[in-house]
Scaffold this motif. Sequence first.
Motif, PDB file in Angstrom:
ATOM      1  N   ILE A 109      30.263  31.182  32.000  1.00  0.00           N
ATOM      2  CA  ILE A 109      29.195  31.738  32.838  1.00  0.00           C
ATOM      3  C   ILE A 109      29.775  32.765  33.801  1.00  0.00           C
ATOM      4  O   ILE A 109      29.217  33.855  33.983  1.00  0.00           O
ATOM      5  CB  ILE A 109      28.480  30.611  33.614  1.00  0.00           C
ATOM      6  CG1 ILE A 109      27.696  29.716  32.666  1.00  0.00           C
ATOM      7  CG2 ILE A 109      27.546  31.206  34.666  1.00  0.00           C
ATOM      8  CD1 ILE A 109      27.095  28.498  33.330  1.00  0.00           C
ATOM      9  N   SER A 110      30.897  32.424  34.429  1.00  0.00           N
ATOM     10  CA  SER A 110      31.491  33.325  35.420  1.00  0.00           C
ATOM     11  C   SER A 110      31.922  34.643  34.792  1.00  0.00           C
ATOM     12  O   SER A 110      31.673  35.716  35.348  1.00  0.00           O
ATOM     13  CB  SER A 110      32.682  32.646  36.093  1.00  0.00           C
ATOM     14  OG  SER A 110      33.746  32.430  35.183  1.00  0.00           O
ATOM     15  N   PHE A 111      32.559  34.573  33.624  1.00  0.00           N
ATOM     16  CA  PHE A 111      32.986  35.807  32.958  1.00  0.00           C
ATOM     17  C   PHE A 111      31.794  36.587  32.434  1.00  0.00           C
ATOM     18  O   PHE A 111      31.749  37.821  32.544  1.00  0.00           O
ATOM     19  CB  PHE A 111      33.943  35.487  31.808  1.00  0.00           C
ATOM     20  CG  PHE A 111      35.370  35.343  32.233  1.00  0.00           C
ATOM     21  CD1 PHE A 111      36.116  36.439  32.630  1.00  0.00           C
ATOM     22  CD2 PHE A 111      35.975  34.094  32.260  1.00  0.00           C
ATOM     23  CE1 PHE A 111      37.432  36.312  33.035  1.00  0.00           C
ATOM     24  CE2 PHE A 111      37.295  33.946  32.664  1.00  0.00           C
ATOM     25  CZ  PHE A 111      38.025  35.054  33.053  1.00  0.00           C
ATOM     26  N   ALA A 112      30.809  35.877  31.854  1.00  0.00           N
ATOM     27  CA  ALA A 112      29.650  36.561  31.283  1.00  0.00           C
ATOM     28  C   ALA A 112      28.883  37.334  32.347  1.00  0.00           C
ATOM     29  O   ALA A 112      28.611  38.530  32.191  1.00  0.00           O
ATOM     30  CB  ALA A 112      28.736  35.546  30.600  1.00  0.00           C
ATOM     31  N   VAL A 113      28.543  36.665  33.452  1.00  0.00           N
ATOM     32  CA  VAL A 113      27.757  37.320  34.505  1.00  0.00           C
ATOM     33  C   VAL A 113      28.550  38.440  35.168  1.00  0.00           C
ATOM     34  O   VAL A 113      28.028  39.528  35.422  1.00  0.00           O
ATOM     35  CB  VAL A 113      27.296  36.288  35.556  1.00  0.00           C
ATOM     36  CG1 VAL A 113      26.546  36.988  36.694  1.00  0.00           C
ATOM     37  CG2 VAL A 113      26.394  35.243  34.911  1.00  0.00           C
ATOM     38  N   ALA A 114      29.833  38.184  35.438  1.00  0.00           N
ATOM     39  CA  ALA A 114      30.649  39.200  36.114  1.00  0.00           C
ATOM     40  C   ALA A 114      30.845  40.437  35.238  1.00  0.00           C
ATOM     41  O   ALA A 114      30.680  41.570  35.697  1.00  0.00           O
ATOM     42  CB  ALA A 114      32.003  38.606  36.501  1.00  0.00           C
ATOM     43  N   ILE A 115      31.190  40.236  33.986  1.00  0.00           N
ATOM     44  CA  ILE A 115      31.481  41.362  33.091  1.00  0.00           C
ATOM     45  C   ILE A 115      30.206  42.126  32.754  1.00  0.00           C
ATOM     46  O   ILE A 115      30.166  43.357  32.815  1.00  0.00           O
ATOM     47  CB  ILE A 115      32.172  40.872  31.810  1.00  0.00           C
ATOM     48  CG1 ILE A 115      33.542  40.281  32.147  1.00  0.00           C
ATOM     49  CG2 ILE A 115      32.333  42.018  30.808  1.00  0.00           C
ATOM     50  CD1 ILE A 115      34.202  39.576  30.988  1.00  0.00           C
ATOM     51  N   ILE A 116      29.148  41.375  32.391  1.00  0.00           N
ATOM     52  CA  ILE A 116      27.881  42.043  32.092  1.00  0.00           C
ATOM     53  C   ILE A 116      27.367  42.783  33.320  1.00  0.00           C
ATOM     54  O   ILE A 116      26.741  43.838  33.220  1.00  0.00           O
ATOM     55  CB  ILE A 116      26.835  41.018  31.599  1.00  0.00           C
ATOM     56  CG1 ILE A 116      27.284  40.398  30.276  1.00  0.00           C
ATOM     57  CG2 ILE A 116      25.467  41.671  31.419  1.00  0.00           C
ATOM     58  CD1 ILE A 116      26.407  39.256  29.811  1.00  0.00           C
ATOM     59  N   GLY A 117      27.662  42.242  34.498  1.00  0.00           N
ATOM     60  CA  GLY A 117      27.192  42.843  35.738  1.00  0.00           C
ATOM     61  C   GLY A 117      27.976  44.043  36.199  1.00  0.00           C
ATOM     62  O   GLY A 117      27.736  44.546  37.310  1.00  0.00           O
ATOM     63  N   GLY A 118      28.923  44.517  35.402  1.00  0.00           N
ATOM     64  CA  GLY A 118      29.608  45.758  35.729  1.00  0.00           C
ATOM     65  C   GLY A 118      30.956  45.601  36.399  1.00  0.00           C
ATOM     66  O   GLY A 118      31.543  46.596  36.843  1.00  0.00           O
ATOM     67  N   THR A 119      31.475  44.370  36.486  1.00  0.00           N
ATOM     68  CA  THR A 119      32.820  44.179  37.024  1.00  0.00           C
ATOM     69  C   THR A 119      33.824  44.522  35.935  1.00  0.00           C
ATOM     70  O   THR A 119      33.919  43.819  34.930  1.00  0.00           O
ATOM     71  CB  THR A 119      33.038  42.725  37.486  1.00  0.00           C
ATOM     72  OG1 THR A 119      31.993  42.359  38.387  1.00  0.00           O
ATOM     73  CG2 THR A 119      34.371  42.578  38.188  1.00  0.00           C
ATOM     74  N   ALA A 120      34.561  45.614  36.118  1.00  0.00           N
ATOM     75  CA  ALA A 120      35.470  46.101  35.077  1.00  0.00           C
ATOM     76  C   ALA A 120      36.625  45.137  34.880  1.00  0.00           C
ATOM     77  O   ALA A 120      37.215  44.634  35.844  1.00  0.00           O
ATOM     78  CB  ALA A 120      36.004  47.480  35.444  1.00  0.00           C
ATOM     79  N   LEU A 121      36.969  44.858  33.612  1.00  0.00           N
ATOM     80  CA  LEU A 121      38.057  43.929  33.311  1.00  0.00           C
ATOM     81  C   LEU A 121      39.402  44.447  33.791  1.00  0.00           C
ATOM     82  O   LEU A 121      40.314  43.662  34.062  1.00  0.00           O
ATOM     83  CB  LEU A 121      38.104  43.663  31.801  1.00  0.00           C
ATOM     84  CG  LEU A 121      37.095  42.635  31.267  1.00  0.00           C
ATOM     85  CD1 LEU A 121      37.144  42.592  29.756  1.00  0.00           C
ATOM     86  CD2 LEU A 121      37.363  41.258  31.849  1.00  0.00           C
ATOM     87  N   ASN A 122      39.548  45.765  33.884  1.00  0.00           N
ATOM     88  CA  ASN A 122      40.808  46.327  34.363  1.00  0.00           C
ATOM     89  C   ASN A 122      40.836  46.477  35.876  1.00  0.00           C
ATOM     90  O   ASN A 122      41.768  47.052  36.437  1.00  0.00           O
ATOM     91  CB  ASN A 122      41.088  47.671  33.686  1.00  0.00           C
ATOM     92  CG  ASN A 122      39.952  48.660  33.874  1.00  0.00           C
ATOM     93  OD1 ASN A 122      38.905  48.312  34.415  1.00  0.00           O
ATOM     94  ND2 ASN A 122      40.172  49.885  33.442  1.00  0.00           N
TER      95      ASN A 122
END
Length: 319
Positions: free
Chosen positions: A240-253
Amino acid sequence: MFRRSDTSIVIATVILFVIFSLSNPSFLTPFNLFNVSRTAALYVFIALGQAIVIVVGGMNLSLGAIGGLTVVIAGWCMDTMGWTPWIGVPLAMLTGTLCGMFNGFIIIKSKLNSFIVTLASLFIFTGLVQGISQGFPYSNIPKDFTMIGRNDLFGIPYLLLFAIGVLLVMSYVFKFRVVGRHILATGGNLEAARLSGIRTDHIVFLAHTLSGVFAATAGLLWVSRMGAAQPSTGTDWLIISFAVAIIGGTALNGGEFSALGILASAFMLTLIRNGLIMLNVNVYFEQTFLGIIVLLAVSVESIRIAISNRTKHTQSDTT
């Protein structure tokens, strides 16, 4: 649309809302919308715990375990010991904060990758959860504490109002405060940030500490909503944390954060899980759907970055 990740996720969330509204009339009932809003608010805090670490170029695999340990400590204080929430809640928050500080301290002192450190602490905190609770839930939670997670203001859940308030504060910090700019700079280019005088070790430590704070907050709000402290809380928070954060525009880099994107993606994920149930889709495949969504989100983010970089290069060549 590809230049701003939060714009695309807002549009996608609105489209999903319309689809589920037309597919099932009971979707728009006040009771269902109230539950969707509460769940989305909890997802916001879970995502913030991961996003603040991703922004500085790391990750926190122990996020769910920190939340679970916070839940157990809160339940132990209020149920087993019979203490009031005025004592149990601060002790639980302190526990989550110390867990985050532990992760940050080990990372900056050992210079190990956050993946390795938080993977180890995941087992440490999970062991503490099982050892303290023995696997039994704490159900004697004071009613005045559950009001936070179950009541509303003019039909809007307190949880959602709280989540929006925190997101506004985070957005302000990242845009207008020095510490926010330092966090973004550290995630954007660690070596350049260090050479420019930013105390990057302190920033990494701060990010992991805040991650523990957000995980603890999510855990306590979860208890307030459910009316019980379940030791199993947090077991599904990682995806959930990765899905919401990444989908929400938090860049993995690292180096990017969007409060609007996190709010929209929290609602998007909640709508998907709620919609799958209402459409009688086999819930045993829910994790499969979530995994596919995360993969698509990462792919779209890669495409967005490539298009953005190509546009920048074209504009620089033109000038």
